[in-house]
Design a protein around this motif. Structure first.
Motif, PDB file in Angstrom:
ATOM      1  N   PHE A 149     -31.312  -1.838  12.478  1.00 11.88           N
ATOM      2  CA  PHE A 149     -32.001  -1.007  11.493  1.00 11.88           C
ATOM      3  C   PHE A 149     -31.736  -1.395  10.045  1.00 11.88           C
ATOM      4  N   GLY A 150     -30.795  -2.298   9.810  1.00 16.17           N
ATOM      5  CA  GLY A 150     -30.582  -2.845   8.477  1.00 16.17           C
ATOM      6  C   GLY A 150     -30.273  -1.822   7.409  1.00 16.17           C
ATOM      7  N   SER A 151     -30.964  -1.938   6.290  1.00 13.71           N
ATOM      8  CA  SER A 151     -30.660  -1.145   5.096  1.00 13.71           C
ATOM      9  C   SER A 151     -31.045   0.325   5.214  1.00 13.71           C
ATOM     10  N   SER A 152     -31.731   0.703   6.287  1.00  8.46           N
ATOM     11  CA  SER A 152     -32.090   2.117   6.442  1.00  8.46           C
ATOM     12  C   SER A 152     -30.887   2.976   6.811  1.00  8.46           C
ATOM     13  N   LEU A 153     -29.777   2.330   7.176  1.00  8.77           N
ATOM     14  CA  LEU A 153     -28.554   3.071   7.516  1.00  8.77           C
ATOM     15  C   LEU A 153     -27.801   3.496   6.258  1.00  8.77           C
ATOM     16  N   PRO A 154     -27.135   4.642   6.306  1.00  6.25           N
ATOM     17  CA  PRO A 154     -26.271   5.032   5.190  1.00  6.25           C
ATOM     18  C   PRO A 154     -25.036   4.135   5.142  1.00  6.25           C
ATOM     19  N   LEU A 155     -24.350   4.145   4.023  1.00  7.54           N
ATOM     20  CA  LEU A 155     -23.137   3.341   3.887  1.00  7.54           C
ATOM     21  C   LEU A 155     -22.058   3.858   4.829  1.00  7.54           C
ATOM     22  N   PHE A 156     -21.329   2.913   5.439  1.00  6.63           N
ATOM     23  CA  PHE A 156     -20.236   3.298   6.327  1.00  6.63           C
ATOM     24  C   PHE A 156     -18.938   3.331   5.528  1.00  6.63           C
ATOM     25  N   PRO A 157     -18.056   4.297   5.785  1.00  5.88           N
ATOM     26  CA  PRO A 157     -16.785   4.386   5.040  1.00  5.88           C
ATOM     27  C   PRO A 157     -15.998   3.084   5.135  1.00  5.88           C
ATOM     28  N   PRO A 158     -15.488   2.576   4.018  1.00  8.32           N
ATOM     29  CA  PRO A 158     -14.804   1.276   4.012  1.00  8.32           C
ATOM     30  C   PRO A 158     -13.455   1.312   4.721  1.00  8.32           C
ATOM     31  N   LYS A 159     -12.991   0.124   5.094  1.00  7.52           N
ATOM     32  CA  LYS A 159     -11.664  -0.007   5.700  1.00  7.52           C
ATOM     33  C   LYS A 159     -10.584   0.164   4.649  1.00  7.52           C
ATOM     34  N   PHE A 160      -9.425   0.644   5.097  1.00  8.58           N
ATOM     35  CA  PHE A 160      -8.236   0.685   4.249  1.00  8.58           C
ATOM     36  C   PHE A 160      -7.272  -0.368   4.777  1.00  8.58           C
ATOM     37  N   TYR A 161      -6.773  -1.200   3.911  1.00 12.35           N
ATOM     38  CA  TYR A 161      -5.883  -2.284   4.334  1.00 12.35           C
ATOM     39  C   TYR A 161      -4.411  -1.941   4.122  1.00 12.35           C
ATOM     40  N   LEU A 162      -4.152  -0.762   3.588  1.00 13.19           N
ATOM     41  CA  LEU A 162      -2.787  -0.263   3.447  1.00 13.19           C
ATOM     42  C   LEU A 162      -2.639   0.989   4.311  1.00 13.19           C
ATOM     43  N   ALA A 163      -1.407   1.378   4.557  1.00 10.54           N
ATOM     44  CA  ALA A 163      -1.173   2.591   5.344  1.00 10.54           C
ATOM     45  C   ALA A 163      -1.828   3.788   4.663  1.00 10.54           C
ATOM     46  N   MET A 164      -2.513   4.596   5.460  1.00 11.19           N
ATOM     47  CA  MET A 164      -3.250   5.718   4.886  1.00 11.19           C
ATOM     48  C   MET A 164      -2.334   6.900   4.592  1.00 11.19           C
ATOM     49  N   THR A 165      -2.548   7.498   3.442  1.00 15.44           N
ATOM     50  CA  THR A 165      -1.864   8.738   3.093  1.00 15.44           C
ATOM     51  C   THR A 165      -2.672   9.909   3.654  1.00 15.44           C
ATOM     52  N   LYS A 166      -2.126  11.111   3.549  1.00 16.69           N
ATOM     53  CA  LYS A 166      -2.844  12.287   4.035  1.00 16.69           C
ATOM     54  C   LYS A 166      -4.154  12.488   3.291  1.00 16.69           C
ATOM     55  N   SER A 167      -4.128  12.230   1.985  1.00 18.63           N
ATOM     56  CA  SER A 167      -5.357  12.402   1.202  1.00 18.63           C
ATOM     57  C   SER A 167      -6.405  11.364   1.596  1.00 18.63           C
ATOM     58  N   MET A 168      -5.978  10.144   1.918  1.00 19.66           N
ATOM     59  CA  MET A 168      -6.914   9.106   2.358  1.00 19.66           C
ATOM     60  C   MET A 168      -7.509   9.463   3.718  1.00 19.66           C
ATOM     61  N   THR A 169      -6.682  10.020   4.601  1.00 20.09           N
ATOM     62  CA  THR A 169      -7.173  10.447   5.916  1.00 20.09           C
ATOM     63  C   THR A 169      -8.207  11.558   5.772  1.00 20.09           C
ATOM     64  N   ALA A 170      -7.931  12.505   4.884  1.00 20.01           N
ATOM     65  CA  ALA A 170      -8.877  13.610   4.657  1.00 20.01           C
ATOM     66  C   ALA A 170     -10.183  13.086   4.071  1.00 20.01           C
ATOM     67  N   GLU A 171     -10.070  12.123   3.146  1.00 17.58           N
ATOM     68  CA  GLU A 171     -11.275  11.560   2.535  1.00 17.58           C
ATOM     69  C   GLU A 171     -12.121  10.827   3.578  1.00 17.58           C
ATOM     70  N   ARG A 172     -11.467  10.045   4.434  1.00 21.69           N
ATOM     71  CA  ARG A 172     -12.206   9.322   5.464  1.00 21.69           C
ATOM     72  C   ARG A 172     -12.864  10.291   6.446  1.00 21.69           C
ATOM     73  N   ARG A 173     -12.181  11.352   6.795  1.00 21.49           N
ATOM     74  CA  ARG A 173     -12.754  12.340   7.704  1.00 21.49           C
ATOM     75  C   ARG A 173     -14.065  12.892   7.147  1.00 21.49           C
ATOM     76  N   LEU A 174     -14.056  13.240   5.881  1.00 23.01           N
ATOM     77  CA  LEU A 174     -15.267  13.767   5.255  1.00 23.01           C
ATOM     78  C   LEU A 174     -16.360  12.700   5.178  1.00 23.01           C
ATOM     79  N   GLN A 175     -15.972  11.460   4.898  1.00 24.15           N
ATOM     80  CA  GLN A 175     -16.949  10.370   4.815  1.00 24.15           C
ATOM     81  C   GLN A 175     -17.590  10.093   6.173  1.00 24.15           C
ATOM     82  N   LEU A 176     -16.783  10.109   7.240  1.00 19.87           N
ATOM     83  CA  LEU A 176     -17.332   9.878   8.578  1.00 19.87           C
ATOM     84  C   LEU A 176     -18.249  11.032   8.989  1.00 19.87           C
ATOM     85  N   GLU A 177     -17.874  12.240   8.628  1.00 19.31           N
ATOM     86  CA  GLU A 177     -18.708  13.403   8.909  1.00 19.31           C
ATOM     87  C   GLU A 177     -20.070  13.260   8.226  1.00 19.31           C
TER      88      GLU A 177
END
Length: 433
Positions: free
Chosen positions: A50-78
Motif C-alpha cells: 500500500f506504500g505511502s497510503s499507510l500512516p507513519l510507524f513509530p520509530p525504533k529506539f536504539y537505547l534502553a527505553m525509559t518509562k516515558s519512552m515506553t508510554a510514548e510508544r504505546r500511544l504511538q502504536l495505538e
C-alpha cells in the motif's frame, strides 16, 4: 473500529533480554497481545503493498527505553492501529486480516480446527453453526444467513454482538463483533458463561426497516427483536399503541410499521449508568438511535427528566479508560461536546458500554452520509482508491461553521484528547456486484 492499548507488560525473552508486550483491545475487549517487532514486520509487509497510503510507524529506539519512552510508544502504536484500520482497502486486505487472525489464535493458544458455535436470536432460539476456530465474524454471519435463508445482500443490516445475561435476569448488548474478529476466540477469551453470541439488526435509523420487508426471514429477525424489547420494557408503547399492535400481531409487516410510532423503537438500549448532566451523579437510562442520544435522567433529588442530545449538535466525542473495578472490569466514560444555549459544554456518560455507544454514534453518521432514494433502498458504491483520501476528508457543518468530526479514542490518561477524522466508506465484495 476502536483500537486501544491500555496495558503493557515487560517480559524476558529466551535469551534474558527484556521486551514489552502490548495488549491490544478492540471495542474495549482484549483482542490480542503483540510485540513491537511483530508490528514492525507487519508494517513492512503492508508498506510493500500500500506504500505511502499507510500512516507513519513509530520509530525504533536504539537505547534502553525509559518509562516515558515506553508510554510514548504505546500511544504511538495505538494511534497507528487506529489510523490503519480506518482505511477500507487496507482493513479489508488479506495482509491486515491474516495478521490479526494469527495474533488472536496465538495470544490465546487456540489451534485452527473444526468446532460448533451457538448464535442466539432475540427470542432465545439457538442456532448451532459448524465453523473453524479461525473463522471471522463475517464468515460466521454468512453461515447463519445461509441457515436462516436470508440473502447475503442483506448482510449489512445485521451483525453479531456479544450479549451478557446477568444472574438477576438482566440482558445487555456489550459489543459488536467486527468483521475480522474471530467470534470463537472472542467468547473463549472472556471465559464467562454469561456471555454469548447473538445476531441483531445493525442500523440506527428505524425507517430502514422498509428495506427488509420483502425478505420473510429478515422480517422475522427484526420482529422477534421488537417483541423482546417490549417484553424487557426497553420499549413502552402507549395503551392505544398496545391495542393496535395486539390486533396486528399475526401480521409481522404491519406490526413493524406500527412500531415506528413507538418511542425509542430501533434504538439501542444501554444498561443503567451515571451521567453528569444536568448535575453530577445522575442516574440515567440511555437510548441511542435515530440521530440522537435519548436520556431518562433521575436527579439526586429523585426528580426525573427526559433529555435528547441530537448528534448534529455534537462537535466531537471521546472514550476514556478510567481504570479497573474490583471485579477486574474496565471503568469507561464517553464524553461529548454539545452545543446548547449558544455555548459548547462537555457532557459525560459513565458506562462500561462506552465503546458500543461510540460505535452507534459512528453508525448514525455513516447513515446520514449514505445516499438514499424512493423506498430507502441502500445504494452501494465501490470505493475508488484514488478518491479515498478525498472521501476521508469529509467534514460536517454545525451552526454554519465547518467542524471536524472526531473519532472516539480510548486513553489511559483521563485528560488526553486526540482528535481524528471520522471516515465512512461502503464496502462490497466482487461477487456482490
Amino acid at each position: 473500529m476502536h483500537f486501544s492499548i491500555p496495558v503493557t507488560e515487560e517480559l524476558l525473552d529466551a535469551f534474558g533480554g527484556r521486551y514489552v508486550l502490548y495488549s491490544v483491545y478492540l471495542e474495549g475487549f482484549l483482542l490480542c497481545k503483540v510485540r513491537y517487532s511483530q508490528l514492525h514486520r507487519w508494517d513492512e509487509q503492508l508498506r510493500r503493498v500500500f506504500g505511502s497510503s499507510l500512516p507513519l510507524f513509530p520509530p525504533k529506539f536504539y537505547l534502553a527505553m525509559t518509562k516515558s519512552m515506553t508510554a510514548e510508544r504505546r500511544l504511538q502504536l495505538e494511534q497507528y492501529l487506529q489510523n490503519v484500520a480506518v482505511t477500507p482497502h487496507i482493513a479489508s486486505s488479506e495482509i491486515f486480516i491474516g495478521f490479526l487472525k494469527k495474533l488472536q489464535l496465538d495470544t490465546f493458544r487456540i489451534l485452527t480446527e473444526k468446532t460448533s458455535l451457538n448464535v442466539y436470536l432475540a427470542n432465545g432460539r439457538k442456532i448451532a453453526v459448524d465453523i473453524q476456530t479461525s473463522d471471522t465474524a463475517e464468515r460466521v454471519l454468512e453461515v447463519v444467513f445461509y441457515q436462516l435463508e436470508i440473502s447475503r445482500d442483506l448482510a449489512g443490516y445485521f451483525s453479531l454482538f456479544v450479549i451478557q445475561d446477568g444472574s438477576n435476569g438482566d440482558f445487555s448488548v456489550m459489543k459488536r463483533v467486527v468483521d475480522f474478529e474471530l467470534p470463537y476466540v472472542t467468547l473463549w477469551s472472556m471465559k464467562a458463561e454469561q456471555y454469548k453470541l447473538g445476531i441483531r439488526k445493525w442500523y440506527m435509523n428505524p425507517s430502514l426497516d422498509k428495506t427488509l420487508m420483502n425478505c420473510r426471514a429478515a422480517v422475522n429477525l427484526i420482529y422477534i427483536q421488537a417483541l423482546q424489547e417490549i417484553e424487557r420494557s426497553w420499549l413502552k408503547p402507549t395503551l392505544g399503541q398496545k391495542q393496535k399492535l395486539e390486533l396486528e400481531k399475526n401480521n409481522k409487516v404491519k406490526f413493524l410499521e406500527l412500531m415506528q410510532e413507538v418511542q425509542h423503537y430501533g434504538y439501542l438500549h444501554l444498561s443503567p449508568c451515571i451521567c453528569d448532566y444536568p448535575e453530577p451523579n445522575c442516574f440515567v437510562r440511555v437510548y441511542v438511535g435515530n440521530e440522537e442520544i435519548s436520556c431518562c435522567i433521575t436527579l439526586p433529588s429523585n426528580k426525573v427528566e427526559e433529555v435528547s442530545f441530537n448528534i448534529n449538535r455534537m462537535r466531537c466525542w471521546q472514550v476514556s479508560f478510567l481504570g479497573s473495578d474490583l471485579g477486574g472490569g474496565q471503568k469507561l466514560e464517553l464524553k461529548f461536546e454539545y452545543h446548547e444555549f449558544d455555548t459548547w459544554r462537555w457532557i459525560t456518560i459513565y458506562t462500561e458500554q462506552a465503546f458500543l455507544l461510540s460505535s452507534c454514534l459512528r453508525k448514525i453518521l455513516s447513515e446520514q452520509l449514505m445516499p438514499t432514494k424512493g423506498d430507502l433502498e441502500m445504494q452501494i458504491e465501490v470505493p475508488v482508491l484514488d478518491s479515498v483520501k478525498k472521501s476521508s476528508k469529509q467534514q460536517r457543518k454545525f451552526s454554519g461553521d465547518l467542524q471536524q468530526i472526531t473519532t472516539s479514542r480510548m486513553t489511559s490518561e483521563n485528560q488526553i484528547l486526540r482528535k481524528g477524522k471520522d471516515k465512512v466508506f461502503a464496502e462490497i465484495k466482487e461477487e456482490d456486484l
